[in-house]
Design a protein around this motif. Structure first.
Motif, PDB file in Angstrom:
ATOM      1  N   HIS A 256     -20.977  18.133 -62.876  1.00  0.00           N
ATOM      2  CA  HIS A 256     -21.787  17.205 -62.083  1.00  0.00           C
ATOM      3  C   HIS A 256     -21.092  15.877 -61.816  1.00  0.00           C
ATOM      4  CE1 HIS A 256     -25.009  20.035 -62.571  1.00  0.00           C
ATOM      5  NE2 HIS A 256     -25.074  19.860 -63.873  1.00  0.00           N
ATOM      6  N   HIS A 257     -19.818  15.770 -62.160  1.00  0.00           N
ATOM      7  CA  HIS A 257     -19.077  14.522 -61.966  1.00  0.00           C
ATOM      8  C   HIS A 257     -17.602  14.874 -61.821  1.00  0.00           C
ATOM      9  CE1 HIS A 257     -18.250  10.347 -61.877  1.00  0.00           C
ATOM     10  NE2 HIS A 257     -19.120   9.917 -62.781  1.00  0.00           N
ATOM     11  N   ALA A 272     -10.285  25.718 -69.964  1.00  0.00           N
ATOM     12  CA  ALA A 272     -11.099  24.575 -70.380  1.00  0.00           C
ATOM     13  C   ALA A 272     -10.975  23.461 -69.348  1.00  0.00           C
ATOM     14  CB  ALA A 272     -10.656  24.071 -71.752  1.00  0.00           C
ATOM     15  N   THR A 273     -12.117  22.859 -68.971  1.00  0.00           N
ATOM     16  CA  THR A 273     -12.123  21.717 -68.065  1.00  0.00           C
ATOM     17  C   THR A 273     -12.974  20.605 -68.665  1.00  0.00           C
ATOM     18  OG1 THR A 273     -14.025  22.591 -66.824  1.00  0.00           O
ATOM     19  CG2 THR A 273     -11.820  23.130 -66.002  1.00  0.00           C
ATOM     20  N   ALA A 274     -12.537  19.362 -68.491  1.00  0.00           N
ATOM     21  CA  ALA A 274     -13.234  18.193 -69.020  1.00  0.00           C
ATOM     22  C   ALA A 274     -13.685  17.310 -67.868  1.00  0.00           C
ATOM     23  CB  ALA A 274     -12.323  17.404 -69.953  1.00  0.00           C
ATOM     24  N   SER A 275     -14.896  16.766 -68.001  1.00  0.00           N
ATOM     25  CA  SER A 275     -15.484  16.012 -66.896  1.00  0.00           C
ATOM     26  C   SER A 275     -16.159  14.739 -67.389  1.00  0.00           C
ATOM     27  CB  SER A 275     -16.497  16.885 -66.149  1.00  0.00           C
ATOM     28  OG  SER A 275     -17.256  16.131 -65.217  1.00  0.00           O
ATOM     29  N   TYR A 276     -16.310  13.794 -66.459  1.00  0.00           N
ATOM     30  CA  TYR A 276     -17.076  12.587 -66.743  1.00  0.00           C
ATOM     31  C   TYR A 276     -18.566  12.884 -66.921  1.00  0.00           C
ATOM     32  CZ  TYR A 276     -13.031   9.708 -65.366  1.00  0.00           C
ATOM     33  OH  TYR A 276     -11.804   9.109 -65.280  1.00  0.00           O
ATOM     34  N   PRO A 299     -29.828  14.270 -75.804  1.00  0.00           N
ATOM     35  CA  PRO A 299     -29.908  15.461 -74.939  1.00  0.00           C
ATOM     36  C   PRO A 299     -28.954  15.335 -73.758  1.00  0.00           C
ATOM     37  CG  PRO A 299     -31.801  14.044 -74.597  1.00  0.00           C
ATOM     38  CD  PRO A 299     -31.064  13.474 -75.774  1.00  0.00           C
ATOM     39  N   PRO A 300     -28.510  16.463 -73.196  1.00  0.00           N
ATOM     40  CA  PRO A 300     -27.563  16.420 -72.079  1.00  0.00           C
ATOM     41  C   PRO A 300     -28.156  15.677 -70.889  1.00  0.00           C
ATOM     42  CG  PRO A 300     -27.753  18.644 -72.962  1.00  0.00           C
ATOM     43  CD  PRO A 300     -28.856  17.849 -73.579  1.00  0.00           C
ATOM     44  N   PRO A 301     -27.356  14.887 -70.190  1.00  0.00           N
ATOM     45  CA  PRO A 301     -27.871  14.164 -69.022  1.00  0.00           C
ATOM     46  C   PRO A 301     -28.221  15.123 -67.888  1.00  0.00           C
ATOM     47  CG  PRO A 301     -25.490  13.930 -69.164  1.00  0.00           C
ATOM     48  CD  PRO A 301     -25.929  14.627 -70.419  1.00  0.00           C
ATOM     49  N   THR A 302     -29.285  14.805 -67.176  1.00  0.00           N
ATOM     50  CA  THR A 302     -29.643  15.590 -65.996  1.00  0.00           C
ATOM     51  C   THR A 302     -28.598  15.355 -64.920  1.00  0.00           C
ATOM     52  OG1 THR A 302     -31.002  13.775 -65.169  1.00  0.00           O
ATOM     53  CG2 THR A 302     -32.095  15.449 -66.530  1.00  0.00           C
ATOM     54  N   PRO A 303     -28.489  16.252 -63.947  1.00  0.00           N
ATOM     55  CA  PRO A 303     -27.445  16.108 -62.922  1.00  0.00           C
ATOM     56  C   PRO A 303     -27.401  14.733 -62.263  1.00  0.00           C
ATOM     57  CG  PRO A 303     -28.444  18.258 -62.734  1.00  0.00           C
ATOM     58  CD  PRO A 303     -29.221  17.524 -63.796  1.00  0.00           C
ATOM     59  N   ILE A 304     -28.550  14.115 -62.016  1.00  0.00           N
ATOM     60  CA  ILE A 304     -28.542  12.829 -61.322  1.00  0.00           C
ATOM     61  C   ILE A 304     -27.942  11.730 -62.187  1.00  0.00           C
ATOM     62  CG2 ILE A 304     -30.879  12.166 -62.057  1.00  0.00           C
ATOM     63  CD1 ILE A 304     -31.220  10.918 -59.260  1.00  0.00           C
ATOM     64  N   PHE A 305     -28.126  11.832 -63.531  1.00  0.00           N
ATOM     65  CA  PHE A 305     -27.550  10.832 -64.428  1.00  0.00           C
ATOM     66  C   PHE A 305     -26.144  11.209 -64.876  1.00  0.00           C
ATOM     67  CE2 PHE A 305     -32.161  10.109 -65.018  1.00  0.00           C
ATOM     68  CZ  PHE A 305     -32.192   8.751 -64.702  1.00  0.00           C
ATOM     69  N   ALA A 306     -25.825  12.496 -64.863  1.00  0.00           N
ATOM     70  CA  ALA A 306     -24.480  12.925 -65.254  1.00  0.00           C
ATOM     71  C   ALA A 306     -23.424  12.421 -64.287  1.00  0.00           C
ATOM     72  CB  ALA A 306     -24.418  14.448 -65.335  1.00  0.00           C
ATOM     73  N   GLY A 307     -23.835  12.030 -63.088  1.00  0.00           N
ATOM     74  CA  GLY A 307     -22.881  11.542 -62.098  1.00  0.00           C
ATOM     75  C   GLY A 307     -22.578  10.069 -62.207  1.00  0.00           C
ATOM     76  N   GLY A 308     -23.129   9.380 -63.210  1.00  0.00           N
ATOM     77  CA  GLY A 308     -22.890   7.952 -63.359  1.00  0.00           C
ATOM     78  C   GLY A 308     -22.250   7.618 -64.683  1.00  0.00           C
ATOM     79  N   ALA A 309     -22.209   6.329 -65.010  1.00  0.00           N
ATOM     80  CA  ALA A 309     -21.646   5.876 -66.273  1.00  0.00           C
ATOM     81  C   ALA A 309     -22.591   6.236 -67.412  1.00  0.00           C
ATOM     82  CB  ALA A 309     -21.418   4.373 -66.241  1.00  0.00           C
ATOM     83  N   ASN A 310     -22.034   6.725 -68.527  1.00  0.00           N
ATOM     84  CA  ASN A 310     -22.879   7.159 -69.629  1.00  0.00           C
ATOM     85  C   ASN A 310     -22.240   6.920 -70.996  1.00  0.00           C
ATOM     86  OD1 ASN A 310     -20.982   9.367 -69.846  1.00  0.00           O
ATOM     87  ND2 ASN A 310     -22.083  10.340 -68.160  1.00  0.00           N
TER      88      ASN A 310
END
Length: 421
Positions: A256-257, A272-276, A299-310
């Motif tokens: 998602h990012h 293996a792939t690593a993502s923001y 808990p894992p971020p939802t798609p809308i929040f996974a695309g931002g800073a966390n």
């Protein structure tokens, strides 16, 4: 927000043992250049360790000697300017093949580097050219450096001599990878949204431009048999390429990012792939299925929040040579070691501002680079692989998932060979 699943007690996770540190010089000689250590690498034969320590320089140290120094003098080893510095065109043939510590001035900020070694039987793919400037022997060890200005410089590791200057990218060369088959085929990934394929046995001729990314390309990796290439980049991009035909095989969808790092397992059956988006995915590259997810935020971020800073962006991922373990670096100041059959880390280590990581050739040590140009080393999880796993790796080195599925064996065996149990 937590860094581990609720069922996991962080205090019970094993802490990795620190092996040593290589600290960058405190006083930069060029304050306009960045100090970030964007890349670390071990030579294929384990003779050298190299990293970009900032300020245009790459440091190379004999790896076996560094390990001995850590044991004799403690973990810290500050790199100093009195080390032998080799100018860009200097050559010392008397010291060839004898590992020694030295520094190479690359002339610009170094974003990527990779070791390459030659196999004489592997001929250049450009069969029409009979004369070449360079004849790479079996004992040749090369270092490719990708620079801020888009250039790639190829160095003789033993002499420090600049052999080739590859010019075609128009932006930062973010990653480099040599084909593992000894053909000296080099692939570069750049912010100019392309990957370029170079044949060093043909004097660095650029063979192909791989297009498809719509934004920056962050990383690329060859499969162990050199037939497949993975490239990852901004806008959730994960692409697989056929390196015999130079065509795209498929796009892998799930992140998602931005996807910033990738690595194949030693048998080529896993990717293996690593993502923001705070996740590391383990894929089956032959059909695009996600086999395992390693989360860094719960808990894992939802798609809308996974695309931002966390504060949990995953910066790097690397497969161990035993095919059982994966290492990841995230912005939560932690290095995690995972087993491919567990969704929580089996070992952790503290690390602030980590950017990159790589396993040593024998898999016993993990090296990680940081924002200040230093490198830190930890002992990796040690486990004797089961006979079943060794047999699985042997089979998967020569058989794709589709070929495995056609074997006349019980379904449980098929699941095991496909890394589904």
């Amino acid at each position: 927000m937590a860094s581990f699943p609720p069922r996991v007690n962080e205090k019970e996770i094993v802490r990795s043992r620190t092996i040593g540190e290589l600290l960058a010089p405190a006083a930069p000689f060029d304050k306009k250049c960045g100090r970030e250590n964007w890349t670390v690498a071990f030579a294929p034969d384990g003779s050298y360790f190299a990293w970009s320590q900032g300020h245009r320089t790459v440091k190379l140290v004999p790896w076996s000697q560094s390990l001995k120094n850590f044991l004799l003098h403690g973990t810290k080893n500050v790199t100093n300017s009195s080390s032998l510095r080799l100018p860009r065109q200097n050559s010392d043939g008397g010291q060839k093949n004898k590992p020694r510590e030295h520094i190479i001035d690359c002339g610009d900020i170094v974003w990527s580097l990779a070791f390459g070694s030659s196999v004489p039987e592997k001929q250049s793919r450009c069969v029409n050219i009979e004369w070449h400037r360079f004849r790479f022997g079996q004992d040749q060890l090369l270092l490719a450096t990708g620079l801020n200005n888009g250039r790639i410089k190829i160095w003789d590791v033993y002499t420090g001599k600049l052999l080739l200057n590859l010019v075609d990218h128009t932006e930062v060369v973010r990653d480099l990878t040599f084909a593992p088959d000894g053909s000296l085929i080099l692939v570069s990934a750049s912010r100019d949204k392309t990957l370029r394929v170079w044949d060093l046995k043909d004097d660095g001729n650029m063979m192909k431009v791989l297009r498809g990314h719509q934004n920056w390309v962050y990383s690329c990796a060859f499969s162990p048999n050199s037939s497949m290439l993975c490239s990852v980049g901004a806008s959730k991009a994960v692409f697989l390429w056929n390196m015999d035909k130079y065509t795209m095989i498929r796009k892998l969808e799930g992140h998602h990012h931005d996807v910033v790092a990738c690595d194949f397992s030693p048998d080529g059956a896993l990717l293996a792939t690593a993502s923001y988006d705070t996740r590391v995915f383990i894929w089956d590259p032959y059909n695009g299925d996600i086999l395992m997810e390693f989360g860094h935020l719960f808990p894992p971020p939802t798609p809308i929040f996974a695309g931002g800073a966390n504060d949990r962006w995953v910066r790097a991922v690397s497969f161990s040579h035993d095919g059982l373990h994966v290492a990841s670096l995230a912005d939560d100041k932690m290095v995690r070691f995972w087993r491919i059959d567990e969704d929580y880390p089996v070992q952790i280590a503290p690390l602030s501002n980590g950017l990159c990581c790589a396993f040593s050739t024998d898999g016993s040590v993990l090296a990680a680079g940081t924002h200040d140009g230093s490198v830190y080393f930890w002992a990796t999880p040690r486990q004797v692989p089961s006979l079943q796993h060794l047999c699985r790796m042997s089979i998967r080195r020569v058989m794709t998932t589709q070929e495995v599925q056609e074997l006349p064996v019980p379904s449980k065996v098929l699941e095991f060979l496909s890394y589904r149990i």
